[in-house]
Scaffold this motif. Structure first.
Motif, PDB file in Angstrom:
ATOM      1  N   ASP A   1       0.846  -1.185   0.000  1.00  0.00           N
ATOM      2  CA  ASP A   1       0.000   0.000   0.000  1.00  0.00           C
ATOM      3  C   ASP A   1       0.893   1.250   0.000  1.00  0.00           C
ATOM      4  N   PRO A   2       0.795   2.100  -1.029  1.00  0.00           N
ATOM      5  CA  PRO A   2       1.653   3.285  -1.093  1.00  0.00           C
ATOM      6  C   PRO A   2       1.394   4.273   0.047  1.00  0.00           C
ATOM      7  N   ASN A   3       0.237   4.145   0.692  1.00  0.00           N
ATOM      8  CA  ASN A   3      -0.095   5.057   1.780  1.00  0.00           C
ATOM      9  C   ASN A   3       0.196   4.473   3.162  1.00  0.00           C
ATOM     10  N   ASN A   4       0.565   3.195   3.190  1.00  0.00           N
ATOM     11  CA  ASN A   4       0.859   2.535   4.462  1.00  0.00           C
ATOM     12  C   ASN A   4       1.729   1.319   4.180  1.00  0.00           C
ATOM     13  N   ALA A   5       3.013   1.444   4.423  1.00  0.00           N
ATOM     14  CA  ALA A   5       3.958   0.381   4.081  1.00  0.00           C
ATOM     15  C   ALA A   5       3.695  -0.912   4.847  1.00  0.00           C
ATOM     16  N   ALA A   6       2.926  -0.845   5.941  1.00  0.00           N
ATOM     17  CA  ALA A   6       2.628  -2.048   6.721  1.00  0.00           C
ATOM     18  C   ALA A   6       1.458  -2.833   6.132  1.00  0.00           C
ATOM     19  N   ASN A   7       0.785  -2.266   5.140  1.00  0.00           N
ATOM     20  CA  ASN A   7      -0.387  -2.905   4.536  1.00  0.00           C
ATOM     21  C   ASN A   7      -0.131  -3.254   3.077  1.00  0.00           C
ATOM     22  N   VAL A   8      -1.076  -3.982   2.493  1.00  0.00           N
ATOM     23  CA  VAL A   8      -1.044  -4.270   1.059  1.00  0.00           C
ATOM     24  C   VAL A   8      -2.391  -3.890   0.463  1.00  0.00           C
ATOM     25  N   VAL A   9      -2.406  -3.645  -0.833  1.00  0.00           N
ATOM     26  CA  VAL A   9      -3.661  -3.409  -1.551  1.00  0.00           C
ATOM     27  C   VAL A   9      -3.756  -4.440  -2.665  1.00  0.00           C
ATOM     28  N   TRP A  10      -4.964  -4.810  -3.034  1.00  0.00           N
ATOM     29  CA  TRP A  10      -5.156  -5.781  -4.104  1.00  0.00           C
ATOM     30  C   TRP A  10      -4.915  -5.118  -5.453  1.00  0.00           C
ATOM     31  N   THR A  11      -4.297  -5.848  -6.363  1.00  0.00           N
ATOM     32  CA  THR A  11      -3.998  -5.322  -7.690  1.00  0.00           C
ATOM     33  C   THR A  11      -5.163  -5.601  -8.642  1.00  0.00           C
ATOM     34  N   ASP A  12      -5.033  -5.098  -9.867  1.00  0.00           N
ATOM     35  CA  ASP A  12      -6.076  -5.316 -10.876  1.00  0.00           C
ATOM     36  C   ASP A  12      -6.266  -6.808 -11.179  1.00  0.00           C
ATOM     37  N   GLU A  13      -5.204  -7.600 -10.986  1.00  0.00           N
ATOM     38  CA  GLU A  13      -5.316  -9.038 -11.244  1.00  0.00           C
ATOM     39  C   GLU A  13      -6.321  -9.704 -10.325  1.00  0.00           C
ATOM     40  N   ALA A  14      -6.547  -9.105  -9.161  1.00  0.00           N
ATOM     41  CA  ALA A  14      -7.511  -9.674  -8.217  1.00  0.00           C
ATOM     42  C   ALA A  14      -8.930  -9.625  -8.797  1.00  0.00           C
ATOM     43  N   VAL A  15      -9.206  -8.623  -9.625  1.00  0.00           N
ATOM     44  CA  VAL A  15     -10.533  -8.513 -10.236  1.00  0.00           C
ATOM     45  C   VAL A  15     -10.810  -9.737 -11.100  1.00  0.00           C
ATOM     46  N   GLN A  16      -9.814 -10.124 -11.912  1.00  0.00           N
ATOM     47  CA  GLN A  16      -9.974 -11.295 -12.771  1.00  0.00           C
ATOM     48  C   GLN A  16     -10.073 -12.574 -11.938  1.00  0.00           C
ATOM     49  N   LEU A  17      -9.293 -12.632 -10.872  1.00  0.00           N
ATOM     50  CA  LEU A  17      -9.324 -13.798  -9.993  1.00  0.00           C
ATOM     51  C   LEU A  17     -10.737 -14.032  -9.450  1.00  0.00           C
ATOM     52  N   TRP A  18     -11.346 -12.983  -8.895  1.00  0.00           N
ATOM     53  CA  TRP A  18     -12.668 -13.153  -8.301  1.00  0.00           C
ATOM     54  C   TRP A  18     -13.743 -13.377  -9.361  1.00  0.00           C
ATOM     55  N   ASP A  19     -13.531 -12.847 -10.556  1.00  0.00           N
ATOM     56  CA  ASP A  19     -14.476 -13.125 -11.643  1.00  0.00           C
ATOM     57  C   ASP A  19     -14.420 -14.604 -12.011  1.00  0.00           C
ATOM     58  N   ASN A  20     -13.214 -15.169 -12.001  1.00  0.00           N
ATOM     59  CA  ASN A  20     -13.071 -16.602 -12.272  1.00  0.00           C
ATOM     60  C   ASN A  20     -13.781 -17.425 -11.208  1.00  0.00           C
ATOM     61  N   VAL A  21     -13.637 -17.012  -9.957  1.00  0.00           N
ATOM     62  CA  VAL A  21     -14.301 -17.722  -8.871  1.00  0.00           C
ATOM     63  C   VAL A  21     -15.812 -17.663  -9.055  1.00  0.00           C
ATOM     64  N   LYS A  22     -16.318 -16.469  -9.342  1.00  0.00           N
ATOM     65  CA  LYS A  22     -17.765 -16.291  -9.502  1.00  0.00           C
ATOM     66  C   LYS A  22     -18.323 -17.188 -10.598  1.00  0.00           C
ATOM     67  N   HIS A  23     -17.561 -17.346 -11.681  1.00  0.00           N
ATOM     68  CA  HIS A  23     -18.051 -18.118 -12.824  1.00  0.00           C
ATOM     69  C   HIS A  23     -17.451 -19.521 -12.879  1.00  0.00           C
ATOM     70  N   ASP A  24     -16.886 -19.966 -11.762  1.00  0.00           N
ATOM     71  CA  ASP A  24     -16.391 -21.339 -11.616  1.00  0.00           C
ATOM     72  C   ASP A  24     -15.349 -21.716 -12.665  1.00  0.00           C
ATOM     73  N   LYS A  25     -14.402 -20.795 -12.886  1.00  0.00           N
ATOM     74  CA  LYS A  25     -13.280 -21.076 -13.780  1.00  0.00           C
ATOM     75  C   LYS A  25     -12.025 -21.283 -12.940  1.00  0.00           C
ATOM     76  N   PRO A  26     -11.030 -22.043 -13.460  1.00  0.00           N
ATOM     77  CA  PRO A  26      -9.782 -22.212 -12.717  1.00  0.00           C
ATOM     78  C   PRO A  26      -9.193 -20.865 -12.328  1.00  0.00           C
ATOM     79  N   LEU A  27      -8.532 -20.796 -11.184  1.00  0.00           N
ATOM     80  CA  LEU A  27      -8.032 -19.531 -10.650  1.00  0.00           C
ATOM     81  C   LEU A  27      -7.192 -18.734 -11.626  1.00  0.00           C
ATOM     82  N   THR A  28      -6.306 -19.415 -12.345  1.00  0.00           N
ATOM     83  CA  THR A  28      -5.370 -18.705 -13.208  1.00  0.00           C
ATOM     84  C   THR A  28      -5.836 -18.654 -14.653  1.00  0.00           C
ATOM     85  N   ASP A  29      -7.102 -18.935 -14.890  1.00  0.00           N
ATOM     86  CA  ASP A  29      -7.636 -18.884 -16.245  1.00  0.00           C
ATOM     87  C   ASP A  29      -7.579 -17.451 -16.765  1.00  0.00           C
TER      88      ASP A  29
END
Length: 439
Positions: A340-368
Motif C-alpha cells: 500500500d503506497p499510503n501505508n507500508a505495513a499494509n497491502v492493496v489488491w492489484t487489478d489481477e484480483a478482479v480477474q481472480l474473483w471473476d473466475n471464482v464467480k463463474h467457476d473457472k480455474p483460478l489462473t484462467d
C-alpha cells in the motif's frame, strides 16, 4: 446423500461491542488447513455410518447466516442444468483463549483479530478445490455488520481486513459474529456469493495434526521465533506434531522467517496445509479406523460453522461428492497484491484480483486468463497453467540417442532436468507441487 441448497439468506452487519465480548485471536495457519481438513475428514466419516456422523456433527457449534441480510451478491449458477453447483466457503481460525487455547497460543497480542482468512472454492463438477488466501493486512473498507443478536457495527474505512472479524466479535461476543462480519466484508470486496463459513480454534488445529501423526515441512535455513513459543528448527525436513506445527504456522518474526511480513507467513501456512492434505488423503489415514475417528473428533470438536453447512446431510453429501479429491486437484493461491503506497505495513489488491474473483464467480480455474488460448485438450497444460512436462525437461527422450543405443561405454546417464519449484504464497501451486527442496 445430497448437499443442501444454500439459499441467499441474509447479512447486514457489526460495531465495537460490549465489555463481555469474548477475546479471540485469528489463526491463518489453521484457516488454511481446516478447509481441506473438513472435506477430507468428513469424507472418511461416511464409512463410519449415520450414528457416528450424527455424534460428530453434534460437536459443532453452529450459527444462522440470516444476519447477512438479503442485499448480497447474486449467486451465479451453472448454465448446464446437469452440472453441479459450485460452492464458496470462508475458512477462518480463532483462539478463544479459553481452555487449552491459552497455553497453545504462546506470545503475541490478545484480541479479536483474523491473521489470515481463506476462501475455499469447490468447483461445480467437484474436480477442483481452490484455496485463496486473503492477507490480514489488506487495506479495505469494512461495512456495517449485524450480529446474531441484532447488534450493529459502524463502517470502517481504509483499515486492515482483520478488523472485520474483530468488529463482529466485539459487537456480538461470539465467534460466529466475527465470521459473519468477515463474510459480509468479503462479499462486498469481491462481488462473490459465499455459501458458508468454518472457524477452527488453536486446540483443534493442534489436535488435528496429532491425530494424523504430524505433518512434514521443509526448512531451508535455521528458524527461531521467540513469539511463537520459542520455535527453533534446524535446516532439513521435519515432522511437526500439533504444538510445533501450530507454532510454525503462526511464526512471523525472527531469524529464518524472512522480512517478518504476513505475506511470508502465508507461504509457510500454505505449505503446512498442502502437507496435511497429502497426509489426510494418504492410505495410512484413509484405511486406519482409529486414526479416522481420532481425526474426525479433533476436527468437529473445534469448529463453528453456519447451520446449513454443519447439517448431517450437508457435510455427508459434500464429503461424498468430493471422494475423488487428490493433492494435485487442490490449488493454493494468495490474492494478487502489492504494498500500500499510503501505508507500508499494509497491502492493496492489484487489478489481477478482479480477474481472480471473476473466475471464482463463474467457476473457472483460478489462473484462467481470457486473453490466453485454451489449454490443449491432449493435456499439455495443467489447470494451474504450467506445462504437463514439469520437471521432465522439453525432450522426454533426451539422453537416449544412438550412442547410448549402441552401448557406448563412454556414454553417461542422462542428467535429469531440475524440478520446477513453486514459490508458496507468491504463485499458485497444487498439493502435488514442489515448493522447497531439502537435502
Amino acid at each position: 446423500m445430497t448437499f443442501p441448497d444454500f439459499s441467499a439468506t441474509g447479512a447486514t452487519d457489526p460495531s465495537r461491542g460490549p465489555s463481555h465480548a469474548r477475546k479471540l485471536r485469528h489463526l491463518g495457519g489453521a484457516s488454511r488447513v481446516v478447509a481441506l481438513v473438513v472435506v477430507a475428514a468428513l469424507s472418511l466419516g461416511i464409512a463410519g455410518g449415520a450414528t457416528a456422523v450424527t455424534q460428530l456433527t453434534g460437536n459443532i457449534e453452529t450459527a444462522d447466516m440470516a444476519a447477512l441480510g438479503t442485499n448480497r451478491p447474486k449467486q451465479v449458477l451453472p448454465k448446464d442444468p446437469n452440472a453441479g453447483t459450485p460452492l464458496n466457503i470462508v475458512v477462518m481460525g480463532s483462539d478463544s483463549r479459553s481452555g487449552d487455547n491459552d497455553a497453545l497460543a504462546g506470545g503475541g497480542e490478545i484480541g479479536a483479530r483474523s491473521d489470515t482468512t481463506v476462501v475455499m472454492h469447490i468447483s461445480g463438477d467437484r474436480s477442483r478445490i481452490e484455496m485463496i488466501s486473503i492477507p490480514r493486512d489488506s487495506t479495505v473498507d469494512v461495512p456495517s455488520c449485524t450480529t446474531t443478536d441484532g447488534a450493529t457495527t459502524a463502517e470502517l474505512y481504509g483499515t486492515k481486513f482483520n478488523a472485520a472479524f474483530s468488529q463482529g466479535v466485539q459487537a456480538g461476543g461470539e465467534v460466529a459474529d466475527g465470521a459473519l462480519c468477515a463474510v459480509k466484508t468479503i462479499e462486498e470486496l469481491t462481488g462473490v456469493y459465499m455459501d458458508g463459513f468454518i472457524v477452527v480454534d488453536f486446540a483443534g488445529f493442534s489436535s488435528m495434526i496429532d491425530a494424523v501423526g504430524g505433518v512434514d515441512v521443509c526448512v531451508e535455513q535455521e528458524i527461531y521465533s521467540e513469539e511463537a513459543n520459542h520455535l527453533s528448527l534446524s535446516p532439513g525436513t521435519h515432522t511437526l506434531q500439533g504444538q510445533k506445527a501450530l507454532d510454525y504456522a503462526r511464526a512471523r518474526k525472527g531469524p529464518g522467517l524472512g522480512d517478518g511480513s504476513d505475506l511470508g507467513r502465508i507461504g509457510r501456512q500454505q505449505e503446512v496445509m498442502a502437507s496435511l492434505a497429502r497426509k489426510v488423503l494418504s492410505q495410512d489415514v484413509l484405511t486406519n479406523p482409529s486414526k479416522t475417528l481420532k481425526f474426525l473428533k479433533a476436527v468437529t470438536g473445534s469448529l463453528t460453522m453456519n447451520d446449513e453447512l454443519a447439517s448431517i446431510d450437508g457435510l455427508a453429501g459434500l464429503a461424498y461428492s468430493m471422494r475423488n479429491v487428490r493433492p494435485d486437484t487442490i490449488t493454493f493461491m494468495t490474492v494478487p497484491n502489492e504494498y500500500d503506497p499510503n501505508n507500508a505495513a499494509n497491502v492493496v489488491w492489484t487489478d489481477e484480483a478482479v480477474q481472480l474473483w471473476d473466475n471464482v464467480k463463474h467457476d473457472k480455474p483460478l489462473t484462467d486468463d481470457p486473453d490466453e488460448p485454451s489449454a490443449d485438450p491432449s493435456g499439455s497444460a495443467t489447470e494451474d497453467g504450467t506445462t504437463g512436462e514439469e520437471g521432465t525437461g522439453t525432450d522426454a527422450d533426451s539422453g537416449t540417442g544412438t550412442d547410448a543405443e549402441a552401448g557406448d561405454e563412454s556414454s553417461t546417464e542422462p542428467t535429469p532436468a531440475p524440478t520446477e519449484i513453486k514459490q508458496a504464497g507468491e504463485e499458485a501451486f497444487t498439493g502435488a507441487d514442489t515448493t522447497k527442496v531439502c537435502g
